[in-house]
Each structure stands twice: as C-alpha cells, then as structure tokens.
Design a protein around this motif. Sequence first.
Motif, short mmCIF file in Angstrom:
data_model
loop_
_atom_site.label_atom_id
_atom_site.label_comp_id
_atom_site.label_asym_id
_atom_site.label_seq_id
_atom_site.Cartn_x
_atom_site.Cartn_y
_atom_site.Cartn_z
N ARG A 87 4.95 11.33 -1.23
CA ARG A 87 5.57 10.30 -2.08
C ARG A 87 6.59 10.93 -3.02
O ARG A 87 7.67 10.39 -3.24
CB ARG A 87 4.49 9.56 -2.86
CG ARG A 87 3.59 8.69 -1.99
CD ARG A 87 2.59 7.92 -2.84
NE ARG A 87 3.27 7.10 -3.84
CZ ARG A 87 2.63 6.50 -4.84
NH1 ARG A 87 1.32 6.63 -4.99
NH2 ARG A 87 3.30 5.77 -5.71
N ASN A 137 -2.91 11.78 -13.55
CA ASN A 137 -3.44 11.37 -12.24
C ASN A 137 -2.50 11.53 -11.06
O ASN A 137 -2.92 11.66 -9.93
CB ASN A 137 -3.96 9.94 -12.32
CG ASN A 137 -2.85 8.95 -12.65
OD1 ASN A 137 -1.86 9.30 -13.28
ND2 ASN A 137 -3.05 7.73 -12.21
N PHE A 138 -1.17 11.48 -11.31
CA PHE A 138 -0.19 11.76 -10.24
C PHE A 138 0.80 12.76 -10.81
O PHE A 138 1.95 12.40 -11.12
CB PHE A 138 0.49 10.47 -9.78
CG PHE A 138 -0.37 9.62 -8.89
CD1 PHE A 138 -1.33 8.79 -9.43
CD2 PHE A 138 -0.25 9.67 -7.51
CE1 PHE A 138 -2.15 8.03 -8.63
CE2 PHE A 138 -1.06 8.89 -6.70
CZ PHE A 138 -2.01 8.05 -7.25
N ILE A 142 4.56 11.00 -10.38
CA ILE A 142 4.97 10.30 -11.60
C ILE A 142 5.99 11.14 -12.36
O ILE A 142 6.95 10.62 -12.93
CB ILE A 142 3.76 9.93 -12.47
CG1 ILE A 142 2.97 8.80 -11.79
CG2 ILE A 142 4.18 9.53 -13.87
CD1 ILE A 142 1.76 8.32 -12.54
N ARG A 265 -6.16 5.25 -10.66
CA ARG A 265 -4.78 4.75 -10.56
C ARG A 265 -4.65 3.53 -11.44
O ARG A 265 -5.55 2.69 -11.46
CB ARG A 265 -4.45 4.33 -9.12
CG ARG A 265 -4.26 5.45 -8.15
CD ARG A 265 -3.87 4.88 -6.79
NE ARG A 265 -2.52 4.27 -6.83
CZ ARG A 265 -2.03 3.53 -5.85
NH1 ARG A 265 -2.79 3.25 -4.78
NH2 ARG A 265 -0.81 3.05 -5.93
N CYS A 266 -3.56 3.39 -12.14
CA CYS A 266 -3.41 2.18 -12.95
C CYS A 266 -3.28 0.96 -12.05
O CYS A 266 -3.63 -0.14 -12.43
CB CYS A 266 -2.19 2.29 -13.85
SG CYS A 266 -0.69 2.37 -12.93
N THR A 267 -2.81 1.19 -10.80
CA THR A 267 -2.66 0.05 -9.87
C THR A 267 -3.86 -0.07 -8.95
O THR A 267 -3.82 -0.84 -7.99
CB THR A 267 -1.41 0.25 -8.99
OG1 THR A 267 -1.54 1.49 -8.31
CG2 THR A 267 -0.14 0.21 -9.81
N ARG A 421 2.68 0.30 -3.41
CA ARG A 421 3.86 0.78 -4.14
C ARG A 421 4.81 1.46 -3.17
O ARG A 421 4.39 2.24 -2.34
CB ARG A 421 3.47 1.77 -5.25
CG ARG A 421 4.69 2.12 -6.11
CD ARG A 421 4.35 2.85 -7.37
NE ARG A 421 5.58 3.12 -8.14
CZ ARG A 421 5.62 3.91 -9.21
NH1 ARG A 421 4.52 4.51 -9.65
NH2 ARG A 421 6.74 4.11 -9.89
N PHE A 427 9.03 -1.09 -10.40
CA PHE A 427 7.61 -0.88 -10.70
C PHE A 427 7.37 -1.01 -12.19
O PHE A 427 8.06 -0.38 -13.01
CB PHE A 427 7.15 0.50 -10.25
CG PHE A 427 5.72 0.78 -10.59
CD1 PHE A 427 5.38 1.64 -11.64
CD2 PHE A 427 4.69 0.18 -9.89
CE1 PHE A 427 4.07 1.88 -11.97
CE2 PHE A 427 3.37 0.42 -10.22
CZ PHE A 427 3.06 1.27 -11.26
#
Length: 455
Positions: A87, A137-138, A142, A265-267, A421, A427
């Motif tokens: 990603r 977390n990413f 991110i 994940r926030c999502t 995503r 986003f």
Amino acid sequence: MASYSVINPWNDECLGEYVYADAGAVSASLDALRRGELIQRSLAAHERADILRRLAELLKTHREELAMLITAEIGKTISDARVELDRAFNTTIASAEEARQIAGEALDSDAYPPTRERIGVVVWRPLGTVLCITPFNFPLNIAMHKLGPAFAAGNAVLFKPGPQNTASARRLVELCYEAGMPPETLQLCIPDVPAMAELVAHPQIKAINFTGGTAAANAIAKAAGFKKLLLELGGNDPLIIMPDADIDAAVAAAINQRFATAGQRCTATKRVFVHREVYARFRDALVEKTRTLAVGDPTLETTFVGPVIHAAAADEISGRIEDALSRGAVLACGHKREGNLLWPTVIEEVPDDATLVVEETFGPVLPLRQFDHLDEVVELVNASPFGLQAGVFTQDIRVMRRLFDELEVGLLATNDGPGFRAEHFPFGGVKDSGIGREGVKYAIREMSYQKTLVI
Ligand SMILES: NC(=O)C1=CN([C@@H]2O[C@H](COP(=O)(O)OP(=O)(O)OC[C@H]3O[C@@H](n4cnc5c(N)ncnc54)[C@H](O)[C@@H]3O)[C@@H](O)[C@H]2O)C=CC1
Ligand SMILES: O=C(O)CS(=O)(=O)O
C-alpha cells in the motif's frame, strides 16, 4: 535528556534505547527546513516526481526488510506488514504521479459585469513547513500518505512518528534521502509529548497533518491557533448485514477488517448490525470461521492475529469485554489472553451504551447487534460522536442510497466493510473522526494554498 525504549510487543525484546529530541535538536531541524523551503522552490515538479518514483522503487526493493521492522516494532503480522508495504508503494507512486499534475485554472473576469477583459490564473502553492504526526498502527503507509503529498506539493516536512516506530521511521527517511529527497526538505524529529505544544505553535509550522486519537488532536488544536489542520482521527465503524446479503462474503469482510492487524485500524469494523432474518446464519458462520484463525507469533506467515501494541491496550480491550459481559452481554467465542495476545472475540447482546461499543475499541473484538428496521441502525450509528466509514452488504440499491444519504460518515462501502480504502480515494471522516481529506490528490491540496494572478 529524556529517553525511551522500544519493546517488541510479541516477545518483550528491547529493540532499542532512544533519546527524545530536545529543544536544540528541534531547533536544528527547523533551521534545516527553513533552507528546505528554498530548495523546494528550486525543484521542478518533474524532479519531485522522479524522487518520489525512486522512493517507491526503494520501498519495493526493501519490502521484506521494512515489513520485518514493522512486525518487530508493533507486532503486526508479517503478512499484514507486507500488505502495508504494498500500500505504501501505491501511495508513493500516486504521490509521484500527482506531483506532475497539480493543475490550477484560468478564469474570465467578464463572467460578471463590468467588462474588464482580464484573466485570472489560479495556481497551487505550498504552505511552507508542514508538521506530519503519525500513529503506531500503519507506520509506513500513513507516513507516506503525509510525506508523499506534502513533498509533491513543494513543502518542507517535519516528520514526527510515534516513538514506537523509531527504527522504521529512521529507515524510511534514509530511503527518502537515498531517493534524492534533500535532507533539508525532510527532517525526522521525535520530541516527547510535553514538548509538542510548543512545536505545534512554532510560527515556522504552517500546517499540522495529524493521524491519531482524539485526545492528542484536541491538544494539537488548542496549541495550533490559526494554522491549517488536517486531522485523521478515530472511528466506530459499522458493518450492516441485510437479509439479501452474501453471508460468506460478509463474514470474510468482518474477519479481515476486524481481526487482521489485531483490529488496530481506525476503519476497522467496530460493530456489526445484522438483520434478524439472517442473524443466526451470519453469527454461526462468523464464529465457526473465527475459531479457526491462527493466533500467535506475528513473524509466522500462518499467523492471522498477532499481539496488540502493548499491555495497557490489551488491558483496556479485555476490560471493556468484561464490562459488557457483566452487563448481560453473551460471549460467542474468544476472550482469551496471553500477554499482549488477545484471541479474536465475538460478543452478542452488548448494551447499546456499553463502553465497548460507544468508545473506539482498538482491538480484535466484534460486537454483533441484531436489528429489525434500518431506522434503528441509522439512529445508533449517527448517535456516535465518530463518523469515519461504514459498510453494508445488500443487493438493494435503495438500501445503499438510503444509507449513503443518511449515515454521517465519510465513506459508505457497498458489499464491503468500512475498512475499504484505496490510496487515491478521498479519505477522512466527519464529527470526531476528523477534518479534511487525505488520499493523495486531496492531501496535496490540503497542504497547499491557491494563488491568483490577474492579467
Ligand atoms: N483516522 C485515521 O486514519 C487513523 C486514526 N488512528 C487513531 O489513532 C489512535 C491509535 O494510534 P496512536 O498512535 O495510539 O494514537 P495517539 O493519538 O496516541 O498518537 C498519535 C501520534 O500523536 C502523537 N501525540 C500524542 N499526544 C500528542 C500531543 N498531545 N500533541 C502532539 N502529538 C501527540 C504520538 O506521539 C503519535 O505520534 C486511535 O484512536 C486510532 O483511531 C489510527 C490510525 C489511522
Ligand atoms: O487502513 C488504513 O489506511 C489505516 S487506518 O484504517 O486508517 O487505520
């Protein structure tokens, strides 16, 4: 000077001892970035694009090294870490391509009287020095969603990752330099949290691009004053299962978007609303599949659920499950812990006002909520202070349109989960989920301003 250790969440190995950046180090970085703003003005768009394209190739070349670093620092499974690298490659390639096409527009002054025969040429210009703050977390994707568009837009970047990500952040910055990014245009700096308010308020910082929790966001907003804020915050994301849903696909989405990355994940799917007609089928299929998930060593390719980031996070998640159970919730599977490992948990009949479902729970636990009418779902989802993303499984376009129109979220995914995503899509959320939009093209404009020449 204050120091900190980075501990591997899986085996408690000390990965490194570090010192927080002190005022002198912050000042040196800001001085360099002041020079970096001038260097950016001397770079052409195609030169920025080439640097970002080379960086993307370096991320691909060093994919395994970087994935293993992420796994060691935050306990993300090696499979999930490899996905993150892929990603980050897409995010960086998109930044390179968007760097070439930051297009403005030309306007005719005579759209309205009086006739003046002038043309307005509107272009985008960088804000200057941007402070990019990232969560654990990413750590790479991110980061690239901030560094890539910020650099593409012509800004100088002060990169402030979470302390947990020190080694992966350092390695990323090394690769940015190796790709040709002038060090004066990108500075890595990790002050301790108490020093952040002063940095946020510093007059050289023209924008703060932040991803993280609401508490930190409130502190940043308080310190920032009149500055551009781009805030990507938490979510309490629903997955909605209608009677005509493809149950197998819905179960797969629920599992992949709640139990992968240990739910951090926030999502991530935080709550599943299941119509009564298919509730038993969905729950039985979900529990059967959940029980087969491999939990354990994140370095093993067979592991699906690794540890959460630290003991305090595991305590909070376990405590919320206990609280829900004490209030009548029913455990369908999971709720087992070994150190930072939490077994994927499916839980039913959670009271609607339980902390587990009212707050953002950042771990591998999936509350199921049965419903009869969509009115209940819309009311419960919109009652949340969060509004990030949502997902619905249905074949009925009327249901899709109604939820798209009525849910207070930034994105509704149909026949997919809220964790959908694509790096180039806009986003971001509404309400307490943040302000502004990432997604490469949109982030470039968030970190730029429009300037008009009248000729
Ligand atoms: N909307 C999104 O895209 C995402 C949101 N998140 C949210 O982030 C949280 C989990 O990540 P964490 O790293 O634990 O978040 P966090 O909010 O604790 O930390 C995020 C970053 O902010 C820094 N920070 C902490 N307090 C600060 C302050 N007062 N001033 C300036 N910087 C500060 C941290 O050092 C870190 O670099 C969850 O709430 C999650 O929902 C996480 C990933 C993506
Ligand atoms: O998947 C991502 O982009 C990270 S997060 O879901 O926003 O935490």
